[in-house]
Design an enzyme around this catalytic site. Structure first.
Site, PDB file in Angstrom:
ATOM      1  N   SER A   1      11.016 -16.665 -20.644  1.00 15.74           N
ATOM      2  CA  SER A   1       9.684 -17.491 -20.574  1.00 15.74           C
ATOM      3  C   SER A   1      10.085 -19.041 -20.421  1.00 15.74           C
ATOM      4  CB  SER A   1       9.096 -17.528 -21.868  1.00 15.74           C
ATOM      5  OG  SER A   1       8.309 -18.563 -22.279  1.00 15.74           O
ATOM      6  N   HIS A  56      -2.227  10.690 -28.908  1.00 14.54           N
ATOM      7  CA  HIS A  56      -3.071   9.680 -29.230  1.00 14.54           C
ATOM      8  C   HIS A  56      -2.101   8.331 -29.687  1.00 14.54           C
ATOM      9  CE1 HIS A  56      -6.271  12.529 -29.472  1.00 14.54           C
ATOM     10  NE2 HIS A  56      -5.214  13.383 -30.341  1.00 14.54           N
ATOM     11  N   SER A  58      -5.096  -7.691  16.600  1.00 15.80           N
ATOM     12  CA  SER A  58      -4.520  -7.104  15.397  1.00 15.80           C
ATOM     13  C   SER A  58      -2.740  -7.325  15.584  1.00 15.80           C
ATOM     14  CB  SER A  58      -4.888  -5.627  15.641  1.00 15.80           C
ATOM     15  OG  SER A  58      -4.490  -5.072  16.980  1.00 15.80           O
ATOM     16  N   ASN A  77      -7.112   4.238  22.500  1.00 17.62           N
ATOM     17  CA  ASN A  77      -7.473   4.713  21.333  1.00 17.62           C
ATOM     18  C   ASN A  77      -6.600   6.060  20.884  1.00 17.62           C
ATOM     19  OD1 ASN A  77      -9.660   3.152  21.836  1.00 17.62           O
ATOM     20  ND2 ASN A  77     -11.032   4.550  22.420  1.00 17.62           N
ATOM     21  N   LYS A 123      -4.632  -0.391   9.779  1.00 10.99           N
ATOM     22  CA  LYS A 123      -3.240  -0.194   9.540  1.00 10.99           C
ATOM     23  C   LYS A 123      -2.684  -1.539   8.435  1.00 10.99           C
ATOM     24  CE  LYS A 123      -3.833  -1.208  13.963  1.00 10.99           C
ATOM     25  NZ  LYS A 123      -4.816  -0.030  14.044  1.00 10.99           N
ATOM     26  N   TYR A 144     -14.108   6.368  18.452  1.00 12.89           N
ATOM     27  CA  TYR A 144     -13.406   5.242  18.202  1.00 12.89           C
ATOM     28  C   TYR A 144     -14.349   3.980  18.081  1.00 12.89           C
ATOM     29  CZ  TYR A 144     -10.296   0.982  17.922  1.00 12.89           C
ATOM     30  OH  TYR A 144      -9.783   0.107  17.592  1.00 12.89           O
ATOM     31  N   GLN A 160      -9.564  -0.580  13.658  1.00 12.19           N
ATOM     32  CA  GLN A 160      -8.143  -1.379  13.695  1.00 12.19           C
ATOM     33  C   GLN A 160      -8.029  -1.994  12.057  1.00 12.19           C
ATOM     34  OE1 GLN A 160      -7.592  -4.399  16.897  1.00 12.19           O
ATOM     35  NE2 GLN A 160      -8.231  -5.810  15.194  1.00 12.19           N
ATOM     36  N   ASN A 169      10.959 -10.652 -20.824  1.00 17.86           N
ATOM     37  CA  ASN A 169      10.039 -10.052 -20.259  1.00 17.86           C
ATOM     38  C   ASN A 169      10.045  -8.838 -19.211  1.00 17.86           C
ATOM     39  OD1 ASN A 169       8.403 -11.869 -22.160  1.00 17.86           O
ATOM     40  ND2 ASN A 169       8.099 -13.216 -20.408  1.00 17.86           N
ATOM     41  N   LYS A 206      12.041 -15.070 -25.054  1.00 16.87           N
ATOM     42  CA  LYS A 206      11.664 -14.001 -24.370  1.00 16.87           C
ATOM     43  C   LYS A 206      12.593 -13.284 -23.577  1.00 16.87           C
ATOM     44  CE  LYS A 206       7.688 -12.935 -24.705  1.00 16.87           C
ATOM     45  NZ  LYS A 206       6.568 -13.742 -24.252  1.00 16.87           N
ATOM     46  N   GLU A 211       5.786  -4.534 -15.364  1.00 18.38           N
ATOM     47  CA  GLU A 211       4.466  -4.933 -15.443  1.00 18.38           C
ATOM     48  C   GLU A 211       3.941  -5.113 -14.042  1.00 18.38           C
ATOM     49  OE1 GLU A 211       3.927  -8.448 -17.958  1.00 18.38           O
ATOM     50  OE2 GLU A 211       5.587  -7.795 -18.957  1.00 18.38           O
TER      51      GLU A 211
HETATM   52  N1  ARG Z   1      -5.810  -2.899  18.236  1.00 19.60           N
HETATM   53  C1  ARG Z   1      -6.673  -1.727  18.331  1.00 19.60           C
HETATM   54  C2  ARG Z   1      -6.679  -0.859  16.967  1.00 19.60           C
HETATM   55  O1  ARG Z   1      -5.712  -1.066  16.169  1.00 19.60           O
HETATM   56  C3  ARG Z   1      -6.182  -0.705  19.246  1.00 19.60           C
HETATM   57  C4  ARG Z   1      -7.441   0.179  19.763  1.00 19.60           C
HETATM   58  C5  ARG Z   1      -8.327  -0.495  20.746  1.00 19.60           C
HETATM   59  N2  ARG Z   1      -9.208   0.079  21.269  1.00 19.60           N
HETATM   60  C6  ARG Z   1     -10.285  -0.272  21.797  1.00 19.60           C
HETATM   61  N3  ARG Z   1     -11.008   0.382  22.438  1.00 19.60           N
HETATM   62  N4  ARG Z   1     -10.519  -1.439  21.682  1.00 19.60           N
HETATM   63  O2  ARG Z   1      -7.465  -0.039  16.645  1.00 19.60           O
END
Ligand code: ARG
Length: 459
Positions: free
Chosen positions: A277, A156, A23, A110, A325, A317, A322, A285, A283, A290
């Site tokens: 455009s 309306h 990650s 965790n 994020k 967990y 993961q 825009n 144009k 948008e």
């Molecule tokens: N990169 C992990 C996440 O974003 C961190 C926690 C990992 N924990 C584990 N028990 N593998 O969730």
């Protein structure tokens, strides 16, 4: 390279699996929060004599050095690491030796990741709150210049009653104030520390969770360790608040797009926020508006994506988490971009009060006032309503508006009509007479402006 988590798992993982599992591509943006959390953790470990004061100083010094080098660019994040937590720990141990390995005592990734994310989003909330207030301020400033600019109000999308452009904009300012409150509420529940929950069950060390929470500016600690590590409500709440905010920005964008069209021409967007455009030279825009409207779908998707990820997860967990994020970061980034672009786009637009007034002069938007005139002369409202309707139909036949229909014609419908009628159905009168709380009269809109400014200033 040997994994920091290589315990019973002695075999090598497939590089494809490493890549899949990693990650660091997206969680490295939390390096400051990760280091800050680790410093607080080291301080707590020393305060509880789990490590020595010297060890704490070595850890803190090492972490400070890493932070400095990451900030300056002297140190690059090793994307070969699984995540930011592993990277920092590995770098720390490389710098200060064996003591670095003590940092992770009474902690798990965790609770660490849950902590980092709360710290990170807390800061995002502050930044987004500031941008939101800036946009509300711009709406209020433009509204102040247009408390007497008459335009048709719609229901309306049919012309309904005259309102001021200032009144119209203040409706959006009110929405944004509620968004501000929602952000604040979400922040309140987010500001609870998960650190010390460890992997899921707490720890056998004599830790001081309250101390860590205090050092990190949290108002409270999570009261159940299994909940503490697996709660992502704070991400959902934030994205829920963002979704509503984006819905508001999207509605406003839709108005801007319509108003900037030749059909309305109530506003002209500045060159800085419009595009041409590649084929049609005439144009102009409203691409920015948008895109804000379009990006709203993206933020809803972020919310729905995470809700769906979480819905089947058993405690505590799971690696699925993961996936939180990218969603929440994308939602934050998108909201910031949109708020940033909307403020100057609104501040720089030209308001075509002439076109607004022209639109207000057709469509019989003073018909309600005509009926109210008859009510004041003694006719029951329902009868007055019917009579006004017949007069509107007559105007349509004659190609007239209510203001131009001769008094003799009015009097042929009812002897209650007198000369004072024309003053009563004048658009300005119609608008200014709506003095009820929250109404469209300039006095009322000025009160709305003052109220919004007071809220922005006082909390
Ligand atoms: N990169 C992990 C996440 O974003 C961190 C926690 C990992 N924990 C584990 N028990 N593998 O969730």
């Amino acid at each position: 390279m040997a994994k920091l988590w290589a315990g019973v798992t002695a075999g090598e993982t497939d590089p494809l699996a490493d890549d899949f599992n990693s990650s660091i591509r997206f969680d490295s943006r939390m390096f400051r929060q990760d280091i800050r959390g680790s410093m607080a953790h080291a301080a707590m470990l020393a305060a509880r004599h789990i490590i020595t004061g010297d060890e704490r100083d070595a850890l803190t010094g090492g972490l400070a050095g890493i932070l400095e080098d990451l900030e300056s660019g002297a140190l690059a994040i090793d994307t070969g690491c699984e995540d930011i937590h592993m990277f920092v720990e590995q770098e720390l141990t490389a710098r200060i030796g064996e003591t670095g390995k003590k940092l992770h005592t009474a902690r798990s990734r965790n609770d660490q990741v849950a902590l980092d994310l709360r710290l990170y989003l807390r800061e995002e909330c502050a930044e987004i709150g500031g941008l939101l207030d800036r946009l509300t301020g711009v709406l209020t400033d433009v509204a102040e210049q247009h408390t007497e600019s008459i335009m048709p109000g719609y229901t309306h999308l049919q012309r309904a009653q005259p309102v001021s452009f200032g009144h119209y904009l203040m409706a959006y300012a009110m929405m944004l104030l509620r968004d501000r409150e929602r952000l604040h509420d979400a922040l309140g529940r987010m500001n609870v520390s998960p650190i010390g929950c460890c992997a899921l069950a707490g720890t056998t060390y004599d830790t001081d969770r309250a101390m860590e929470a205090r050092l990190l500016g949290f108002a409270d600690v999570a009261r159940n360790s299994m909940d503490g590590v697996s709660d992502r409500d704070f991400c959902l709440e934030l994205m829920g608040a963002f979704s509503i905010l984006m819905m508001h920005l999207s509605r406003l964008s839709e108005e801007l797009i319509l108003w900037a069209s030749w059909e309305f021409r109530f506003i002209e967007l500045s060159d800085a926020y419009t595009t041409g455009s590649s084929i049609m030279p005439q144009k102009r825009n409203a691409d920015m508006a948008e895109l804000v409207r379009g990006k709203t779908g993206r933020v809803y998707g972020d919310l729905m994506g995470l809700l769906t990820t979480l819905k089947g997860l058993p405690l505590a967990y799971n690696k699925d988490m993961q996936e939180d994020k990218e969603r929440v970061f994308d939602a934050c980034d998108t909201v910031k971009l949109c708020l940033r672009i909307m403020a100057p786009m609104l501040a720089g637009m030209t308001v075509r009060t002439d076109n607004m007034l022209r639109a207000a002069q057709t469509g019989f938007i003073n018909a309600t006032d005509l009926a109210d005139y008859l009510v004041r002369k003694g006719l029951p409202f329902r009868s007055a309503y019917q009579l006004a309707g017949r007069l509107v139909a007559r105007c349509m036949e004659d190609g007239q508006v209510l203001e131009s229909l001769p008094l003799s014609v009015y009097r042929s419908y009812s002897p209650l009509f007198g000369e004072d009628l024309y003053q009563e159905i004048d658009l300005k009168t119609c608008m200014e007479k709506r003095i009820s709380e929250g109404g469209t009269s300039s006095a009322s809109v000025k009160k709305q402006i003052a109220w919004v400014r007071a809220v922005l200033e006082h909390d």
